[in-house]
Design an enzyme around this catalytic site. Structure first.
Site, PDB file in Angstrom:
ATOM      1  CB  CYS A 195      -0.926   0.000   1.207  1.00 43.44           C
ATOM      2  SG  CYS A 195      -1.759  -1.571   1.409  1.00 43.44           S
ATOM      3  CG  HIS A 224      -1.982   4.649   4.624  1.00 45.16           C
ATOM      4  ND1 HIS A 224      -1.929   4.560   3.255  1.00 45.16           N
ATOM      5  CD2 HIS A 224      -2.053   3.375   5.082  1.00 45.16           C
ATOM      6  CE1 HIS A 224      -1.968   3.275   2.892  1.00 45.16           C
ATOM      7  NE2 HIS A 224      -2.055   2.546   3.981  1.00 45.16           N
ATOM      8  CD  GLU A 269      -1.961   7.890   8.622  1.00 46.60           C
ATOM      9  OE1 GLU A 269      -2.895   7.090   8.492  1.00 46.60           O
ATOM     10  OE2 GLU A 269      -1.573   8.662   7.723  1.00 46.60           O
ATOM     11  CE  LYS A 289      -5.654   4.443   1.522  1.00 46.12           C
ATOM     12  NZ  LYS A 289      -4.737   5.544   1.879  1.00 46.12           N
ATOM     13  CG  HIS A 344      -6.449   0.935   0.748  1.00 44.43           C
ATOM     14  ND1 HIS A 344      -5.485   1.441  -0.087  1.00 44.43           N
ATOM     15  CD2 HIS A 344      -5.785   0.397   1.809  1.00 44.43           C
ATOM     16  CE1 HIS A 344      -4.286   1.226   0.442  1.00 44.43           C
ATOM     17  NE2 HIS A 344      -4.443   0.605   1.590  1.00 44.43           N
ATOM     18  CG  PHE A 378      -0.104  -5.578   4.106  1.00 42.54           C
ATOM     19  CD1 PHE A 378      -0.686  -4.846   5.126  1.00 42.54           C
ATOM     20  CD2 PHE A 378      -0.850  -6.593   3.518  1.00 42.54           C
ATOM     21  CE1 PHE A 378      -1.972  -5.113   5.561  1.00 42.54           C
ATOM     22  CE2 PHE A 378      -2.146  -6.870   3.935  1.00 42.54           C
ATOM     23  CZ  PHE A 378      -2.709  -6.131   4.951  1.00 42.54           C
TER      24      PHE A 378
END
Lengths: 428, 428
Positions: free
Chosen positions: B179, B319, B330, B351, B356, B416
């Site tokens: 991502c 994110h 985050e 998002k 996403h 990830f």
């Protein structure tokens, strides 16, 4: 003007069909031993292609000691993690870090970077869905309903292209700048170029570049074969009778840091990274230009980056993948850039197989071995240089390099071309 | 080599294909209005899956984005990439010509190798009708091998098609850090521009995992929201009731130019791409550390790379995936880095509206930052109502978009595997 630091190479690691470390692999090459043999990952009896350079007889835990980890990674990751660990170990960084005051360790780790060139994925990982496809019989509702009882919950994690980056990082506490490059066969070479660039702009204090791949699987072999890119018996780089390449598998890694910092911690310097050049030929997924435009421009850029002239190059490790078109255009590029003054040219894929995303890194590791032993290996599968580029100085015999500097050429699908320049430890 | 850390890079073109609009301005309008992208999955029957919703690109004209011959080799996300890149070139009013192609570079965040279920079923029916793979059948003369499918599934196929279609012949690279891919691609591009490797660059990301295999992989991990009855509010980053992300698809591309060249040709400059930072969390493969370690270093490095301080930042495009772990980590990182400035800085995750976009996310969100700076609008963090206990001071753009002057903005992408990317953008 540039005030960028000189980049020392302080560690290396490699694994491929020809051996478990750079020295052993290079010994095999010098002695003319190829790792190419019958494919045994599947019954290839009826296959048009039955050979590859496989890593055989090595238990997984010899490569990666953490057995728990084996379940959550792929075969290519085993190689990449092994090579990355080896390069870091041999650089002496972990021992140096252990001696640091505890308060300095987090900052040290944050300034330790990692760039990985990865093959990007395999076909057969998707075969884990075959039992589900069989049981659901084309019924998507059943497919969805039976998914969880048929496919492993961690399926995605095992196939992440950036697994090596993740796990070499975790295992060695390298938490700094990082990237995972998935540019097919150019991946490993680009990883080195990016790693050196990060050091030059001061983004990290040390950085390890890894390339890894494990392409020996039925669909990939079939795909390459259908495109006419594979040899059924022997990989003969630059030979008049060359018929194609042969798959290999493995990984290689190099540890880089500014020369000043390597000297300050009294590290063993095995070489110096001098420069890189990378271009695309914009020819689509599998085509390449016949005139060698890409490799020629990559070489010119690398020479300019390193600030050296062609006659300072002591040897060339060509991509030499043994396919008719790639070798011819690569030879054209070398002859165009070096004229009749080309240094000894060799290639290693006849022995290691083409390790795709790992190839550029592996060839660089081996180029350093050649420089430091002052021996450019011969190509024993070469019988007659293709008359269309007869002036290319390739040989069956071992020759001394003309200087302590090697040029490494790496080419990939997408018309990708990368050239790297390194100096051996004996070349000042 | 030009090695100026502070070489200014201008963003002069933007192209977008997203679940909330098939071009730049319609996407941007939807994001400002918080118009939701998610809905029931329509491209296949997902009714048997635990998650049956996704954020699909809608009414997209697949046939018009390039010549037929090219599109034969293009997968779904490559079509999005070609369309978004074309829009970016048109917007910038400049594109590679045969004489300038060598000075154009290309960097992409590309998705994982994706094989459609239809393609996989061909292999299944031929080689594994009862679920177990038999390689011998693949070598049989009647095996329906398809070289075009093989080409399309190469890890750099998207990169290769873009280079071919637009004639980009300079430095070209593809990165995949899950991502974080899109953000890292733009960071890599910034570094390549600062190194002087090329004059102009096409950079972006593209992905589509909205197919049975892709959806399966995230369903198995339990990473997706299962709010199938209320798709429009399933993605609710930073909200205490969040329960997973919504899988989206799309592409985003930017044109980068050296500042002086952009000014000289009177180009429209959206924003300056001012900084890049990235780090590796070295924690767990799927989770980001709860204390923000990892993202903290990436954000700080990005600020340093831009020559800015936390007080200079007015907007953060987070994110913010809407998973428990990501959003917590985050927030922790933003609290640490922004410190006393935290309550003043508008933070949103687009998002909530868009879903996403995985490897495309960082690139699309970089474009969003540039548009936010252009218009002085911090887009709404859709579906956010109640913060986590302890995160009350995190200034999420709740309810509706805010009209505020944005001097500088950050865009985070956390992947990830633990790769964290942070980009900094400045008002021109």
């Amino acid at each position: 003007m540039s005030t960028s630091p000189r980049i020392a190479i302080t560690g290396s690691g490699a694994v491929c069909g020809a051996g478990l470390n750079p020295q052993t692999i290079f010994d095999a090459i010098l002695e003319g031993r190829s790792a190419v043999g019958p494919i045994h990952y599947w019954d290839a009896t009826d296959w048009p292609i039955q050979v590859a350079a496989q890593i055989t007889g090595i238990k997984d835990q010899v490569l990666v000691d953490d057995r728990k980890l084996h379940k959550s990674i792929s075969r290519t990751d085993l190689f990449g993690i092994y090579a990355g660990d080896e390069a870091i170990k041999s650089s002496g960084v972990p021992a140096f870090r252990t001696a640091l005051p505890e308060a300095e360790v987090p900052g040290f780790n944050d300034r330790s970077g990692l760039v990985v060139g990865s093959g990007g994925g395999s076909y057969q990982v998707n075969y884990d869905f075959f039992p589900l496809l069989s049981s659901s019989k084309g019924d998507m509702v059943r497919f969805g309903q039976e998914l969880a009882s048929s496919v492993h919950p961690m399926w995605l994690l095992r196939i992440l292209p950036n697994n090596v980056l993740c796990h070499v990082g975790i295992r060695n506490h390298f938490k700094g700048t990082n990237a995972c490059i998935t540019n097919q066969c150019a991946s490993g070479a680009l990883a080195l170029a990016e790693a050196a660039a990060s050091l030059k702009i001061g983004e990290a204090d040390r950085i390890v570049a890894v390339g890894h791949d494990a392409p020996i699987e039925p669909e990939a072999v079939l795909g390459y074969h259908q495109l006419g890119l594979l040899s059924a018996d022997v990989l003969r780089p630059f030979d008049a009778r060359r018929t194609g390449t042969i798959f290999g598998e493995g990984a290689a890694a190099l540890a880089l840091e500014p020369l000043e910092s390597a000297q300050a911690r009294q590290a063993t310097v095995i070489g110096e990274f001098l420069g890189s050049g990378a271009v695309s030929e914009a020819t689509g997924i599998v085509q390449l230009r016949a005139d060698g435009d890409g490799p020629a421009r990559a070489i010119a850029l690398a020479l300019a980056d390193a600030g050296i002239s062609p006659d300072e190059v002591g040897m060339i490790v060509a991509h030499g993948n043994g396919t008719p078109n790639s070798d011819a255009s690569e030879a054209a590029a070398i002859l165009r850039m070096f004229g009749d003054k080309a240094p000894p040219v060799t290639a290693f894929k006849w022995a290691t197989g083409h390790t795709l995303a790992a190839a550029g890194t592996l060839d660089t590791v081996l180029a350093l071995e050649a420089l430091n032993r002052e021996a450019v290996p011969g190509i024993p599968t070469l019988h007659q240089v293709d008359p269309s580029f007869a002036a290319l100085p390739v040989s069956r015999e071992i020759r001394p390099p003309r200087s302590g500097i090697a040029l490494i050429i790496c080419r990939g699908f997408g018309g990708m071309n990368v050239a790297l320049l390194v100096r051996g430890s004996t070349g000042s | 080599m030009i090695m100026n850390q502070r070489t200014r890079i201008a963003i002069t073109g933007i192209g977008l294909v997203t679940p909330v609009g098939n071009d730049r301005e319609s996407t941007w309008k939807s994001l400002q209005e918080g118009r939701p992208g998610p809905g029931p999955i329509t491209t296949f029957d997902a009714s048997g899956f635990t998650t049956r919703i996704g954020s699909e690109v809608k009414n997209f004209d697949f046939d018009s984005v390039g010549p037929r011959k090219l599109l034969k080799q293009a997968s779904r996300c490559h079509h999005f990439a070609l369309a978004a890149a074309e829009e970016a070139f048109v917007d910038a009013g400049i594109r590679p010509q045969s004489a300038t192609g060598e000075r154009w570079g290309l960097a992409v965040g590309a998705g994982m190798m994706s094989i459609s279920l239809k393609e996989l079923d061909v292999v299944h029916r031929s080689c594994a009708p009862d679920g177990a793979f038999d390689a011998t059948r693949m070598a049989a003369p009647d095996y329906p091998a398809d070289p075009v499918y093989f080409c399309r599934t190469q890890c750099n196929a998207g990169l290769a098609l873009l280079a071919l279609h637009f004639g980009i012949r300079g430095y070209s690279t593809a990165v995949h850090t899950a991502c974080a891919s899109g953000g890292q691609a733009i960071g890599t591009a910034l570094k390549a521009m600062r190194r002087g490797l090329i004059d102009k660059m096409l950079v972006g990301g593209f992905d589509s995992m909205l197919n049975p295999i892709g959806l399966s992989s995230f369903c198995l991990l339990g990473a997706l929201s299962t709010d199938n009855e209320e798709p429009w509010r399933a993605s609710r980053p930073f909200d205490v009731t969040r329960n997973g992300f919504v899988l989206g698809e799309g592409a985003g591309f930017l044109i980068l130019e050296r500042w002086e060249e952009a000014i000289a040709r009177r180009a429209n400059i959206y924003a300056e791409l001012a900084g890049d930072g990235n780090s590796l969390s070295c924690y767990r493969i799927t989770d980001s550390p709860p204390d923000g370690d990892g993202p903290i270093q990436a954000i700080r490095q990005s600020l340093a790379s831009a020559g800015l301080r936390p007080e200079d930042i007015d907007y953060v495009n987070a994110h913010g995936t809407s998973t428990q772990m990501n959003d917590q980590s985050e927030c922790a990182a933003l609290k640490v880095v922004l410190g006393e400035h935290l309550p003043r800085v508008s933070i949103s995750s687009t998002k909530g509206c868009m879903g996403h976009l995985i490897a495309a996310a960082g690139a699309v969100e970089a474009a969003v930052c540039a548009l936010a700076i252009r218009d002085g609008i911090a887009p709404v963090s859709a579906n956010f109502q109640t913060p986590d206990p302890g995160n009350e001071a995190v200034n999420i753009v709740a309810g509706q978009s805010r009209r505020i002057p944005i001097r500088a903005a950050l865009s985070n992408s956390l992947g990830f595997g633990g790769s964290n990317s942070c980009l900094t953008f400045r008002q021109p």
